[in-house]
Each structure stands twice: as structure tokens, then as C-alpha cells.
Design a protein around this motif. Sequence first.
Motif, PDB file in Angstrom:
ATOM      1  N   ASP A 235     -11.640 -20.820 -16.729  1.00 51.60           N
ATOM      2  CA  ASP A 235     -11.880 -21.808 -15.769  1.00 51.60           C
ATOM      3  C   ASP A 235     -13.198 -21.703 -15.162  1.00 51.60           C
ATOM      4  O   ASP A 235     -13.877 -22.673 -14.930  1.00 51.60           O
ATOM      5  N   LEU A 236     -13.558 -20.687 -14.746  1.00 56.59           N
ATOM      6  CA  LEU A 236     -14.822 -20.455 -14.352  1.00 56.59           C
ATOM      7  C   LEU A 236     -16.267 -20.781 -15.053  1.00 56.59           C
ATOM      8  O   LEU A 236     -16.942 -21.484 -14.660  1.00 56.59           O
ATOM      9  N   LEU A 237     -16.064 -20.509 -16.557  1.00 58.70           N
ATOM     10  CA  LEU A 237     -16.931 -20.755 -17.429  1.00 58.70           C
ATOM     11  C   LEU A 237     -17.062 -22.212 -17.582  1.00 58.70           C
ATOM     12  O   LEU A 237     -18.275 -23.040 -17.769  1.00 58.70           O
ATOM     13  N   ASP A 238     -15.827 -22.965 -17.446  1.00 59.99           N
ATOM     14  CA  ASP A 238     -15.937 -24.312 -17.582  1.00 59.99           C
ATOM     15  C   ASP A 238     -16.341 -24.968 -16.341  1.00 59.99           C
ATOM     16  O   ASP A 238     -17.131 -26.173 -16.557  1.00 59.99           O
ATOM     17  N   ALA A 239     -16.422 -24.595 -15.385  1.00 59.08           N
ATOM     18  CA  ALA A 239     -16.986 -25.013 -14.057  1.00 59.08           C
ATOM     19  C   ALA A 239     -18.513 -24.891 -13.982  1.00 59.08           C
ATOM     20  O   ALA A 239     -19.442 -25.666 -13.597  1.00 59.08           O
ATOM     21  N   LEU A 240     -19.102 -23.634 -14.793  1.00 56.58           N
ATOM     22  CA  LEU A 240     -20.178 -23.557 -14.777  1.00 56.58           C
ATOM     23  C   LEU A 240     -20.928 -24.340 -15.761  1.00 56.58           C
ATOM     24  O   LEU A 240     -22.144 -25.016 -15.878  1.00 56.58           O
ATOM     25  N   VAL A 241     -20.413 -25.073 -17.025  1.00 55.71           N
ATOM     26  CA  VAL A 241     -20.733 -25.907 -17.675  1.00 55.71           C
ATOM     27  C   VAL A 241     -20.810 -27.217 -17.405  1.00 55.71           C
ATOM     28  O   VAL A 241     -21.824 -27.874 -17.311  1.00 55.71           O
ATOM     29  N   ALA A 242     -19.918 -27.541 -16.381  1.00 55.66           N
ATOM     30  CA  ALA A 242     -20.004 -28.929 -15.725  1.00 55.66           C
ATOM     31  C   ALA A 242     -21.165 -28.917 -14.723  1.00 55.66           C
ATOM     32  O   ALA A 242     -21.789 -29.983 -14.610  1.00 55.66           O
ATOM     33  N   ARG A 243     -21.426 -27.634 -13.839  1.00 52.16           N
ATOM     34  CA  ARG A 243     -22.512 -27.748 -12.896  1.00 52.16           C
ATOM     35  C   ARG A 243     -23.727 -27.849 -13.854  1.00 52.16           C
ATOM     36  O   ARG A 243     -24.869 -28.405 -13.474  1.00 52.16           O
ATOM     37  N   MET A 244     -23.779 -27.302 -15.099  1.00 51.64           N
ATOM     38  CA  MET A 244     -24.890 -27.241 -15.680  1.00 51.64           C
ATOM     39  C   MET A 244     -25.357 -28.736 -16.252  1.00 51.64           C
ATOM     40  O   MET A 244     -26.552 -29.189 -15.995  1.00 51.64           O
ATOM     41  N   GLY A 245     -24.522 -29.547 -16.436  1.00 49.68           N
ATOM     42  CA  GLY A 245     -24.443 -31.047 -16.679  1.00 49.68           C
ATOM     43  C   GLY A 245     -25.094 -31.600 -15.581  1.00 49.68           C
ATOM     44  O   GLY A 245     -25.820 -32.597 -15.715  1.00 49.68           O
TER      45      GLY A 245
END
Length: 451
Positions: A235-245
Motif C-alpha cells: 500500500d505504501l508503494l502504491d501511494a508513492l506511485v500516486a504521488r509521483m503522478g
Amino acid sequence: MTGFTVALVLVVVAAGLLRWRRPAWYWLTFGVTLATLRVLVRYGSVMDACGLTVPPSRWRLALARAANRPAPESRPPRILRLRPTRTGLVLRLKLRPGQDAFDVAAASDRLRHSFSMYGVTSRELRSGVVEVRMTGYDVLKRVQMPARIDTRPMRVAVALREDGSVHYRDYRAIPHALTLGATESGKSVYQRNLVAGLAPQDVALVGIDCKQGVELFPLARRFSALADDPDTAADLLDALVARMGEVYQLIRAEQRITSDIPDAEIAADIWDLPDHLRPTPVVVLVDEVAELALFASKEEEKRRDRIITALVRLAQLGRAAGIYLEICGQRFGSELGKGITMLRAQLTGRTAHRVNDETSANMAFGDVSPDAVLAAIQIPAEMRGIAVAGDSTGGWHRIRAPHTSLRQAVNICNRHADRTPDLLELAPFRPALTGTPAAPMPLSKAAPATA
């Protein structure tokens, strides 16, 4: 005369004791002078014996014959500068026509013996100019970082190199890195130095420690997000991917591609944005990557693919968005499943501590430098903290980080806890900080209950 003899004996004994117990003090008091004289006196004969001289040119031979003089001798490289340092000597040489920087590098070991130095390395500064760094003692035996360190944003002085220079972890130059090492090899100390160096800077630290958080959770006051199990990590890595976008959308909105804007001011990453708009850079530290890649069921396999996919996306696209990866583990190879080799290809920086087999060293440097592989497998078990650091260019160095205890790292993180940014995307993963420690729990069911 007797007094002079006694003083001379005392000086010799003091020099011997310093060389044995305090080699750094010996170098600064006696060694640097003796080494400088030794280099200057032996220079011509040593270069001739090492094959680093060139025969006289034709016009010099013709001039000698015309003047009825002896034939001129072969000439070594010209010394441009000889500079003593706190760990050795730096010799800058101007090569003669026909010489190459590889000739000096190939003769480094012979130069070390001839000049009675501990180590000799060389590098080419520009065409025809080579810098030879000589160390007077083993600087990695007892690491002492210099008082003056070149500090810059996103740049950490993490270790000392065998030539006496400082080894920096520069995230803007090498955004992502891989650190390997067996148990008790010094990998955790290296990681603590990274965290301690990043703590005073304006950066968000994100940690993934699947060993129930025993390595990173003591440093929680300086972390914006922490995960201690694979489910939370996904879940944390998915949140980082969303922040990257979202960061990329901000960069697109602020690119300012107009005819009156200079090329240097067109935004392509977060460092081109104005200070008031620049998002906080994020450094992601993964303590044991194998725990994220292993699975034992279909559900765990789906979670594993989700984690590796997110890591690959962050490694490929995260640099411009200010997201940097620091992957640590004992092994990192294709046996961890699909996507692992793709992830490794994006990790430019490579650091290998003592490894248990040659295969592990090949994981770090097999596609970079065979010499680095050989150096990594030769690290002795009793020299914890010694590592080989390199990058995709093929260059490598032996390094050792100064010993930083967990208590020292905790104190540094607590001192700079006010710099911990609150990121909206990572708010659900912010570690919960308690004022008092929880009551101790028995490690086994058979343990007696406390009153």
C-alpha cells in the motif's frame, strides 16, 4: 653528544610507537616528510624501473650529436604538483608523448612497493594529466572522517575510500542504489550513516523494514512513513506511485515553455521548479528486499507482483519526481522472480559488503566490473564495514563507513525530528510515536507471567 644520542633514540622510539598505535598521527608528524623526500629522490629511477619513461626525441638526439654531448636519458612524466594530505600524497603528472593513463594505472602496485606507500591509485583528470593518490597507512582500519566535508542538498558523506578521500552518496547524480551484504557484514551501519546524513536535510524519509521494524522503527521520529510487513509495504508503494503522478502533473503545469523563457529555466524535474513550488524529495529505504519478493501462496504472489511492479515504476520514473530508492538485501538475483533483473538494471549505484559466495558479488558487479567482483569476495570476515562501491560506469572503490551505533543514529533523528515533513499521500503510514515504551511481552508461552 650523549644528550643528542638520547634525544635521537627518544624520537625514533616515539616514531615507532606512533606508527604502531596511531598511524594517522605518525603520518602527520614524521611520515609525510619522509614520504615526500622518498618520492622526490627516487622519482626518476622508480619511473624508469616501472617502464614509465619515454626515450629522447629525435631532435634531442640530433642536438646532442651536433654538440658532441652524451645521448640524453629517457624522461619520466613531469611532476606538475606534489600535495601532501592528512592520509597520503597527491601527485599530479603530465604524461610525455606516447604515454597513456592506463600505463600509470597498470604500474600502481609497483609504484606502491617502490615508494614504500600503503596504497596507490590513479585517475585521468584530462588528456595527458594523471592524478596519482598515495596513502601512507591503512585508512580503513580506523575510519576518521575529515572535519571539512563538502555538503550539498541530497548529498551525504557516508564512508571513507581507501585512497583517503570521502565517499559521497549523491542522490541527484545517482538516484537509485543497491546495497548487498551478508549477515554481520556492516550493511546496517552503512544504512544508519545514510539516515544520519539525510536527517538534517529537507527530505522525506520512507522506510520499509519487514523484519518487524527492528532496524528502522527506532529512527521513526525522522520518518514520514514506515512499513513493517509486506501488506503495508504494498500500500505504501502504491501511494508513492500516486504521488509521483501528481508531481509530474505539477511539473507539466509549471514548465513555462514560451519563447521568452531561457532554455535553462524550462522545468523537467522538481529541481527546475521555484523553491515555493518544489515538492519535498523522498528517499525510500528498503531494508530487506527479499522479504518483499518471496511468496508461499497465490495471494502472496499477487502481492509480490504488485510490490515489484511499483518498485520498477519508481526506479524508472521516480528520479524527475524527486523519489529515490535505496534497496538493501543479502541477495538480489533472478531467483527472486520476474521483474527483479529489470529492477536491478535501474539501480545505478552498487555497494557490496562481505558476501558468502561469488554469485552474490556477481549480482552487484557482474554486469559492471569483473575486478569489483574479485575485490568483493576477498573482503575478510573480521573486517566488518569494508565494502566495494561502484556504479554503472565500471569505476569502483573500497570503502568503509564510520561506526555509528543505533543510539547515535536515534539521537540524530530525534534532534532533527522537526524537519520531518507531513506528506498528504503518506499520512496513513506515518509511524505512531508513543511517549512511554509498551510493557514487555514474554517471548514464549512458557514464560512466567509478571505480576
